[in-house]
Design a protein around this motif. Structure first.
Motif, short mmCIF file in Angstrom:
data_model
loop_
_atom_site.label_atom_id
_atom_site.label_comp_id
_atom_site.label_asym_id
_atom_site.label_seq_id
_atom_site.Cartn_x
_atom_site.Cartn_y
_atom_site.Cartn_z
N ALA A 287 0.82 -1.21 0.00
CA ALA A 287 0.00 0.00 0.00
C ALA A 287 0.86 1.26 0.00
O ALA A 287 0.57 2.24 -0.73
N LEU A 288 1.90 1.28 0.79
CA LEU A 288 2.78 2.46 0.84
C LEU A 288 3.49 2.68 -0.48
O LEU A 288 3.68 3.83 -0.90
N ASP A 289 3.89 1.60 -1.15
CA ASP A 289 4.52 1.74 -2.47
C ASP A 289 3.55 2.38 -3.46
O ASP A 289 3.93 3.22 -4.28
N LEU A 290 2.29 1.99 -3.41
CA LEU A 290 1.28 2.56 -4.31
C LEU A 290 1.06 4.04 -4.01
O LEU A 290 0.96 4.88 -4.92
N LEU A 291 1.02 4.38 -2.74
CA LEU A 291 0.74 5.77 -2.36
C LEU A 291 1.92 6.69 -2.63
O LEU A 291 1.74 7.90 -2.81
N ALA A 292 3.12 6.13 -2.67
CA ALA A 292 4.32 6.95 -2.83
C ALA A 292 4.57 7.39 -4.27
O ALA A 292 5.38 8.27 -4.52
N ASP A 293 3.86 6.78 -5.24
CA ASP A 293 4.12 7.07 -6.65
C ASP A 293 2.83 7.49 -7.34
O ASP A 293 1.90 6.69 -7.48
N GLU B 28 -7.34 4.42 -8.83
CA GLU B 28 -8.19 3.52 -8.08
C GLU B 28 -7.37 2.66 -7.12
O GLU B 28 -7.77 2.44 -5.96
N MET B 29 -6.22 2.20 -7.60
CA MET B 29 -5.34 1.40 -6.75
C MET B 29 -4.82 2.24 -5.58
O MET B 29 -4.75 1.76 -4.44
N ARG B 30 -4.50 3.49 -5.84
CA ARG B 30 -3.99 4.36 -4.78
C ARG B 30 -5.09 4.67 -3.76
O ARG B 30 -4.83 4.77 -2.57
N TYR B 31 -6.30 4.82 -4.25
CA TYR B 31 -7.42 5.06 -3.33
C TYR B 31 -7.61 3.85 -2.40
O TYR B 31 -7.81 4.00 -1.19
N ARG B 32 -7.55 2.67 -2.99
CA ARG B 32 -7.72 1.46 -2.18
C ARG B 32 -6.59 1.33 -1.15
O ARG B 32 -6.81 0.86 -0.03
N ALA B 33 -5.39 1.73 -1.56
CA ALA B 33 -4.26 1.69 -0.62
C ALA B 33 -4.52 2.61 0.57
O ALA B 33 -4.22 2.27 1.72
N GLY B 34 -5.09 3.80 0.28
CA GLY B 34 -5.40 4.73 1.36
C GLY B 34 -6.45 4.19 2.30
O GLY B 34 -6.34 4.30 3.54
N THR B 35 -7.49 3.60 1.75
CA THR B 35 -8.53 3.03 2.62
C THR B 35 -8.01 1.82 3.39
O THR B 35 -8.47 1.54 4.50
N PHE B 36 -7.03 1.11 2.79
CA PHE B 36 -6.43 -0.01 3.54
C PHE B 36 -5.78 0.51 4.82
O PHE B 36 -5.91 -0.10 5.90
N LEU B 37 -5.09 1.64 4.74
CA LEU B 37 -4.46 2.19 5.94
C LEU B 37 -5.49 2.53 7.00
O LEU B 37 -5.28 2.30 8.20
N ASP B 38 -6.60 3.08 6.58
CA ASP B 38 -7.66 3.36 7.56
C ASP B 38 -8.13 2.08 8.24
O ASP B 38 -8.31 2.03 9.47
N CYS C 155 -5.17 17.23 7.82
CA CYS C 155 -5.35 16.34 6.66
C CYS C 155 -6.67 15.58 6.76
O CYS C 155 -6.76 14.43 6.31
N GLU C 156 -7.67 16.17 7.37
CA GLU C 156 -8.95 15.50 7.54
C GLU C 156 -9.44 14.93 6.22
O GLU C 156 -9.56 15.65 5.22
N GLY C 157 -9.66 13.62 6.20
CA GLY C 157 -10.08 12.95 4.98
C GLY C 157 -8.91 12.46 4.14
O GLY C 157 -9.10 11.70 3.19
N GLY C 158 -7.69 12.87 4.49
CA GLY C 158 -6.52 12.42 3.75
C GLY C 158 -5.99 11.12 4.29
O GLY C 158 -6.39 10.62 5.35
N SER C 159 -5.06 10.54 3.56
CA SER C 159 -4.52 9.25 3.95
C SER C 159 -3.65 9.36 5.19
O SER C 159 -2.84 10.31 5.32
N PRO C 160 -3.75 8.39 6.11
CA PRO C 160 -2.85 8.36 7.27
C PRO C 160 -1.38 8.25 6.88
O PRO C 160 -0.50 8.50 7.71
N ALA C 161 -1.11 7.84 5.63
CA ALA C 161 0.28 7.76 5.20
C ALA C 161 0.99 9.10 5.32
O ALA C 161 2.22 9.16 5.44
N LEU C 162 0.24 10.20 5.33
CA LEU C 162 0.84 11.53 5.38
C LEU C 162 1.37 11.85 6.77
O LEU C 162 2.32 12.63 6.90
N TRP C 163 0.78 11.29 7.82
CA TRP C 163 1.12 11.73 9.17
C TRP C 163 1.41 10.61 10.17
O TRP C 163 2.07 10.85 11.20
N ALA C 164 0.95 9.40 9.90
CA ALA C 164 1.02 8.35 10.91
C ALA C 164 2.40 7.71 11.04
O ALA C 164 2.63 6.90 11.94
N GLY C 165 3.31 8.05 10.15
CA GLY C 165 4.60 7.37 10.16
C GLY C 165 5.60 7.89 11.16
O GLY C 165 6.61 7.24 11.45
#
Length: 994
Positions: free
Chosen positions: A705-711, A717-727, A978-988
C-alpha cells in the motif's frame, strides 16, 4: 656401476632405437618408420606387438652385450646393477619425457610392452634365478609409480603379475620372499583402493599374513604394520571385529619393539581411530603423542590432529577440537612429505566441525579452501578417485553444502555435486559407506533442482541415483533402512524411522553427531505425527528431540528445543512447552557468540525469530506469573543491543524511573497478550482477537500500500484502495490491541511506551484508531506514545538523558538534497537557524567521513536526506550521504557518542525494520538510539518532502515540552489538518526513548 650410470646407459642405448630396430626387423623398417608402424598397429594392420617385440628384443640384446662387460663379478653388486638397469629400461620404455611411447601410453599397450620387456630382460641379461625376484620387483615398482592415471588398473595388474612371478622365484625359505610378499600385498591393496576389488583386498591379507610368519625379527615390525593396514581396510567394509582386533594386536606388537618407530606409532594411532570407543580414542591420542616425541614432522603431527579430531567426534570435548585444528595446521604448514593431502583433508574436517560449533563464517571459508587444496586435481581426474580420495571429496562436498546453506552460494552447490560424482568414480562396491555418498548426491541434486537455475536434468539424475541405491539395497537388505533414511524422501515410513534410529543410537552418547541424528529422528517422527495424529508418534518425537539437546552445539540444541516446544504446545502441554521455549531463549547468547562477526550473530539469532514471544505466552498459559513472562520476553529480545548497554537492575522490578506504563504486545501462534509494566508490578491481559498471522499479513500488505501511495503514476483507483487499507489497518490495531490496553489502563493514563514484538514493530500503534469518527477512539486522542525496543534500553536511556543536559548545546544539521528532495536543504537551513552556533553540513560537505567526525561531539543531530533498507538484511539499512556514500546501521553501531541527546532522522523508513530479526529492533533509528542518543525521532515509511520539512519545523519548535510530546502534538495537528486524507501523510512519525 651405480643406479645413475645404469640409467644413463639405458638412455644411451634407447637413443639408438631406430638403428637397432632396423637391424632386428629389416623387412618392416625398410618401408616404415616407428610412427608409421604405430599407426599400422593402431588400425590392426599388424599383429599386436610383433614389431614391438622385435624392436625391444633388439634394443635389449645390444644393451645386454654391452652391460655384461660392465657388470662386476661379485653377486651382490651384479644384482644391484641388474635392478638399476631393469628399472631404468622400464621407465624409459613405457613413459617419461624420453620414453619411446610418450607420457601416457594406453594401458593395454603398456601391459603388452611390459610382458615383452620382462622376457627380454630375463633372457638377454642371462639373469640368474636367484637374481630374478629383485629385478622383477624393481620393474613392478616402476609400474606402480607410473603417472598414467587413466590406466592404473592395467598398470597395477601388470605389477601384480610381476610380483607374483617374483614370489615364484622366491619360494618359502628364500630370504627375499617376505619382502616380495609385502610388496605383493601392497600392490593388491592399491588395486582395492583404486577400483574397490574386494578379492584383491582378501588376497592382500593372505600375502601379508605369510610375510609376517616368514619375516626375520628385524623386519617383523614393518610386516605387522602392513598387515594391520589391510585388516583395517577390510574392517571398514565388513565391520568384522576379528579384523580390528587382529590389526590392533599386530600394531601393539610392532610398537613393542625397542625403541618403537614413529611410523609404527602413527599406524597404531590411525588404526585405533577406526574404533568407536572412547578408550581406544584415548589410546590413539597417546600413541600419536609418543610419535610426536620421536619426531615433530608432518606425519606425527597429522596423526595427532586426526586422533584429537576422532576423540572429539566421540565425546564432543571442545578442547580436542581446538587441539586437532592446532596440530593439523602445523602439520600442513609446508606441503611436504607423503600424506599431505590426507592431512589437509583432516584439517578441513576439523575446521568444518569448528564452524558447526561456532557459526563463524570465516572458519567455514577456511574449511572450504583447505578441502579444495586437499582435493586439488581430483575433480579434473575423477578416474583416480580411490577410497581415500572418495572420503576427501565427500568431505569437500559436505563443507560446500554448508556454504550453500549459509550464504546461498549456488556455485558451491554445483561444486559439491561435482565432488560427489567424482567420489563415486570408478563405481565402488555396493557397500554402505559408498551408498551413503550416493545418498548425499541425491539430496544435493534435489537441492540444485529447487534452487534458481535448477533443471529437470538435476531431478532426473537424482531419481536415477535413487533407483540405483534401491537396487543395491533391496527389501530385506540389512542396511536398506539406513540408506533410505539418508535419502530423506517421501512419506516417513517405518523402514526410514528404523534407519534413523539405528544411526542415532549407534553414535556414542556424547558424540556431536548423535545430537544431530537425534534431531533428524525427532523431526521425522514429528512429520509422521502430522500425518497420523498418533499421540505415540508425538511422544517419541519429543523424546528424541529432548535427547538431541544433550550437546554443546547451540544450533542443534536450540533447534531441538524449539521443535519440542511446538509439539508440546500442540498437545496442550503448556508447562513442557514453556520450559522448552525457555531453553531456546537461554541458548541464544551462545548462538550469537561474542567472537562471531555481526553478520554471523544476526544469522544465528534469525533462526529463532519470535521465540521470546512464544516463550512468554506459553509460560502464561502454563500458569506462570506475568512478571516471569515479561522477564523471559526481555531475555530473548534485543540481545545484540543488551551487550552494548550497562548493567542495570532487573528490568521488571526496578520501577523508579518509569513515570508511565510500558506495554509489551506479545503475539504468538499460541495466543496473544499485553504485558503491562506499571504501578510497581506487571499485569497481563489477553488479546484474543490479535493473531500473529493476521498482523504478519497486514505488515506485508502495508508495504504494498505504501509503495502505491508513494508514486503518483500508479492507477488512481489502486492508490485510493491503498489509502482506505491504511484506515482499516489502524482500526484493526485499535480494536484488537490498543483499545483493550488503554481501557485496562484507564483514563488516568496520559503517557505510554509501546514495546511491540514480531512484525507488529512495523505498524503504527501510536496512530491506531478510527480517525474519521468522533474524537476519542484513537490512541492519539488518549495518550502520548513512545517506543522502546526493550525495557533495558529504555532504562539505560532514562538514566543517560538526565546526565547529558539540554539538547541544543552543540547541534549538528545535515542536508543531502536531490531531485526528489528539493526541500531538504531548506529544511536543514530552517532547523539550523533555530540553534545559533550549530554546525551545518550540506551537499558536498556531507561526506561519510565528515559526518562521522562531527557526530562525536554533538548533542543533537538532524538529518534531511534519503534512507533505504533491506527487508531481509536489516543491518544494511542506511542513510544516503553525499556522492551516494552510505552511513549504515553497522557504522552507527560502531561509534560512541558520550554527549548525544537527540537524533532527528527526517528520512524515509528510518524506524522500519526488516522481516527478519524483528526481536533485535535493527533499524537506522534503533542504531542511533543504541549509539547513545536517548531520544530518536524517526519514520516508519516514506514521507513526502514538503511534509517532512513542515514536520521538522513543528517538532523542533515544540521540543521544550519534551521530544515525545513534540512528536505527538505535531502528528495530531497534521492529522487534523489532513482531515479525509490518507494516514500515510502523518502516521509514520514516532519517538523512541524516555
Amino acid at each position: 656401476m651405480s643406479a645413475d650410470p645404469a640409467r644413463a646407459f639405458a638412455s644411451s642405448f634407447l637413443a639408438e632405437a631406430r638403428t637397432a630396430a632396423g637391424e632386428v626387423s629389416p623387412r618392416l623398417f625398410d618401408h616404415f618408420g616407428i610412427p608409421q608402424l604405430e599407426e599400422m598397429y593402431r588400425y590392426q594392420l599388424l599383429r599386436p606387438y610383433d614389431w614391438v617385440q622385435d624392436l625391444t628384443q633388439g634394443i635389449i640384446s645390444k644393451a645386454a652385450g654391452r652391460l655384461d662387460k660392465l657388470l662386476p663379478r661379485d653377486a651382490a653388486t651384479r644384482q644391484a646393477n641388474l635392478v638399476a638397469a631393469g628399472t631404468a629400461c622400464t621407465e624409459l620404455l613405457i613413459g617419461g619425457p624420453h620414453g619411446m611411447y610418450g607420457d601416457a601410453p594406453t594401458g593395454e599397450r603398456t601391459f603388452r610392452l611390459g610382458q615383452v620387456l620382462f622376457r627380454c630382460l630375463m633372457q638377454s641379461f642371462d639373469v640368474l634365478e636367484e637374481e630374478r625376484p629383485g629385478v622383477l620387483t624393481a620393474v613392478a615398482k616402476v609400474f606402480v609409480a607410473h603417472p598414467a592415471h587413466r590406466e592404473r588398473a592395467v598398470l597395477f595388474a601388470a605389477a601384480e603379475r610381476l610380483t607374483e612371478d617374483a614370489a615364484h622365484f622366491a619360494p618359502p625359505g628364500n630370504a627375499q620372499r617376505p619382502a616380495v610378499l609385502r610388496l605383493l600385498g601392497g600392490i593388491r591393496r592399491k588395486r582395492y583402493l583404486h577400483g574397490g576389488d574386494l578379492r584383491a583386498l582378501a588376497t592382500a591379507v593372505d600375502a601379508l599374513s605369510e610375510a609376517v610368519r616368514l619375516s626375520r625379527p628385524a623386519e617383523r615390525a614393518d610386516a605387522l604394520a602392513d598387515l594391520a593396514t589391510v585388516l583395517i581396510d577390510r574392517h571398514a567394509i565388513t565391520g568384522l571385529g576379528e579384523d580390528y582386533d587382529q590389526a590392533i594386536g599386530c600394531l601393539a606388537e610392532a610398537v613393542d619393539q625397542r625403541p618403537p618407530t614413529a611410523d609404527h606409532l602413527i599406524a597404531y594411532s590411525r588404526a585405533l581411530c577406526t574404533s568407536r570407543t572412547t578408550d581406544d580414542a584415548d589410546q590413539a591420542v597417546t600413541q600419536a603423542e609418543q610419535a610426536c616425541r620421536i619426531s615433530r614432522g608432518p606425519a606425527p603431527l597429522g596423526a595427532l590432529g586426526a586422533a584429537h579430531l576422532h576423540r572429539y567426534a566421540l565425546d564432543g570435548d571442545r578442547k580436542d577440537l581446538d587441539r586437532a585444528v592446532a596440530a593439523l595446521t602445523e602439520a600442513t604448514r609446508e606441503p611436504t612429505g607423503t600424506g599431505h593431502r590426507t592431512r589437509l583433508s583432516h584439517l578441513g574436517e576439523a575446521l568444518t566441525a569448528m564452524y558447526a560449533v561456532t557459526g563463524n563464517t570465516r572458519t567455514l571459508e577456511q574449511a572450504v579452501l583447505t578441502h579444495r587444496q586437499a582435493t586439488l586435481g581430483l575433480l579434473q581426474r575423477p578416474v583416480d578417485a580411490s577410497a581415500d580420495w572418495s572420503t576427501a571429496l565427500t568431505s569437500l562436498s559436505e563443507t560446500l553444502l554448508l556454504r550453500f546453506e549459509r550464504l546461498g552460494d549456488e556455485a558451491a552447490l554445483d561444486e559439491a555435486i561435482t565432488a560427489l560424482r567424482s567420489a563415486l568414480t570408478p563405481p565402488p562396491p555396493a557397500i554402505l559407506r559408498h551408498a551413503l555418498v550416493r545418498c548425499r548426491l541425491v539430496v544435493a541434486l534435489r537441492r540444485r533442482y529447487s534452487a534458481s537455475g535448477g533443471t529437470t536434468a538435476h531431478l532426473h539424475e537424482a531419481r536415477l541415483q535413487a533407483d540405483l541405491i534401491a537396487a543395491q539395497f533391496p527389501p530385506g537388505h540389512r542396511d536398506r533402512a539406513v540408506v533410505l533414511a539418508e535419502l530423506d524422501e517421501g512419506p516417513v515410513a517405518e523402514p526410514i524411522l528404523e534407519g534413523l534410529q539405528h544411526r542415532a543410537y549407534a553414535e556414542p552418547e556424547r558424540s556431536p553427531a548423535r545430537a544431530g541424528r537425534m534431531l533428524a529422528l525427532g523431526r521425522a517422527l514429528a512429520a509422521r505425527f502430522a500425518e497420523t495424529g498418533s499421540p505415540q508418534d508425538r511422544t517419541q518425537a519429543i523424546n528424541a528431540l529432548t535427547a538431541a539437546q544433550n550437546t554443546s552445539d547451540p544450533v542443534t540444541a536450540s533447534a531441538a528445543a524449539h521443535d519440542a516446544a511446538v509439539l508440546n504446545a500442540q498437545g496442550g502441554s503448556w508447562r513442557a512447552a514453556a520450559d522448552a521455549y525457555a531453553t531456546v531463549v537461554d541458548l541464544m547468547p551462545a548462538l550469537a557468540g561474542t567472537d562471531l562477526s555481526r553478520e554471523d550473530q544476526e544469522h544465528r539469532l534469525g533462526l529463532h525469530t519470535g521465540v521470546a514471544a512464544d516463550a512468554a505466552v506459553t509460560l502464561l498459559r502454563a500458569g506462570g506469573s506475568p512478571a516471569d513472562a515479561l522477564a523471559l520476553l526481555e531475555r530473548g529480545r534485543g540481545l545484540l543491543t543488551a551487550r552494548s548497554l550497562p548493567s542495570l537492575p532487573d528490568a521488571t522490578t526496578a520501577r523508579t524511573t518509569d513515570p508511565a506504563p510500558v506495554v509489551a504486545i506479545v503475539l504468538s501462534d499460541h495466543g496473544s497478550h499485553a504485558l503491562i509494566n506499571a504501578d510497581g508490578g506487571v499485569a497481563a491481559i489477553a488479546l484474543p482477537d490479535a493473531h500473529r498471522t493476521t498482523i504478519d499479513e497486514q505488515a506485508a500488505a502495508l508495504t504494498l500500500a505504501l509503495d502505491l501511495l508513494a508514486d503518483d503514476r500508479h492507477d488512481p483507483e489502486m492508490r485510493y484502495r491503498a489509502g482506505t487499507f491504511l484506515d482499516r489497518l489502524l482500526a484493526l490495531i485499535w480494536d484488537t490491541i490498543a483499545e483493550p490496553v488503554l481501557d485496562t489502563l484507564g483514563p488516568a493514563a496520559h503517557r505510554i511506551w509501546w514495546m511491540p514484538t514480531g512484525l507488529l514493530t512495523q505498524l503504527p500503534l501510536h496512530a491506531a484508531g478510527r480517525h474519521h469518527g468522533p474524537r476519542g477512539g484513537t490512541v492519539l486522542d488518549r495518550v502520548v506514545s513512545s517506543y522502546t525496543p526493550t525495557l533495558r534500553s529504555l532504562r539505560t536511556a532514562a538514566a543517560t538523558v538526565g546526565t547529558r543536559g539540554r539538547w541544543d548545546r552543540q547541534p549538528l544539521t545535515i542536508a543531502v538534497p536531490g531531485d526528489t528532495l528539493p526541500n531538504a536543504e531548506r529544511e536543514a537551513s530552517q532547523v539550523a537557524a533555530r540553534y545559533p552556533g550549530g554546525r551545518l553540513l550540506s551537499g558536498g560537505q556531507a561526506t561519510r567521513t565528515a559526518v562521522m567526525d562531527a557526530l562525536a561531539g554533538t548533542t543533537t543531530v538532524h538529518f534531511a536526506c534519503h534512507a533505504d533498507g533491506s527487508p531481509t538484511n536489516p543491518s544494511a539499512a542506511h542513510l544516503l550521504l553525499h556522492d551516494e556514500t552510505r552511513l549504515t546501521v553497522r557504522d552507527i553501531n560502531a561509534v560512541n557518542l558520550p554527549q548525544a541527546v537527540l537524533a532527528y532522522l527526517s528520512a524515509c523508513g528510518t524506524a522500519r525494520g526488516g522481516v527478519t530479526l524483528t526481536d533485535e529492533a535493527i533499524t537506522v533509528a534503533g542504531a542511533f538510539h543504541l549509539a547513545g542518543f536517548p531520544h530518536v525521532i524517526g519514520t516508519l515509511w516514506s514521507v513526502r518532502d514538503d511534509i517532512a520539512r513542515d514536520m521538522a519545523i513543528r517538532i523542533h519548535g515544540a521540543l521544550e515540552s519534551g521530544p515525545a510530546e513534540a512528536v505527538h502534538h505535531a502528528v495530531t495537528e497534521l492529522r487534523d489538518q489532513c482531515e479525509g486524507g490518507s494516514p500515510a501523510l502523518w502516521a509514520g512519525y514516532l519517538h523512541i526513548g524516555p
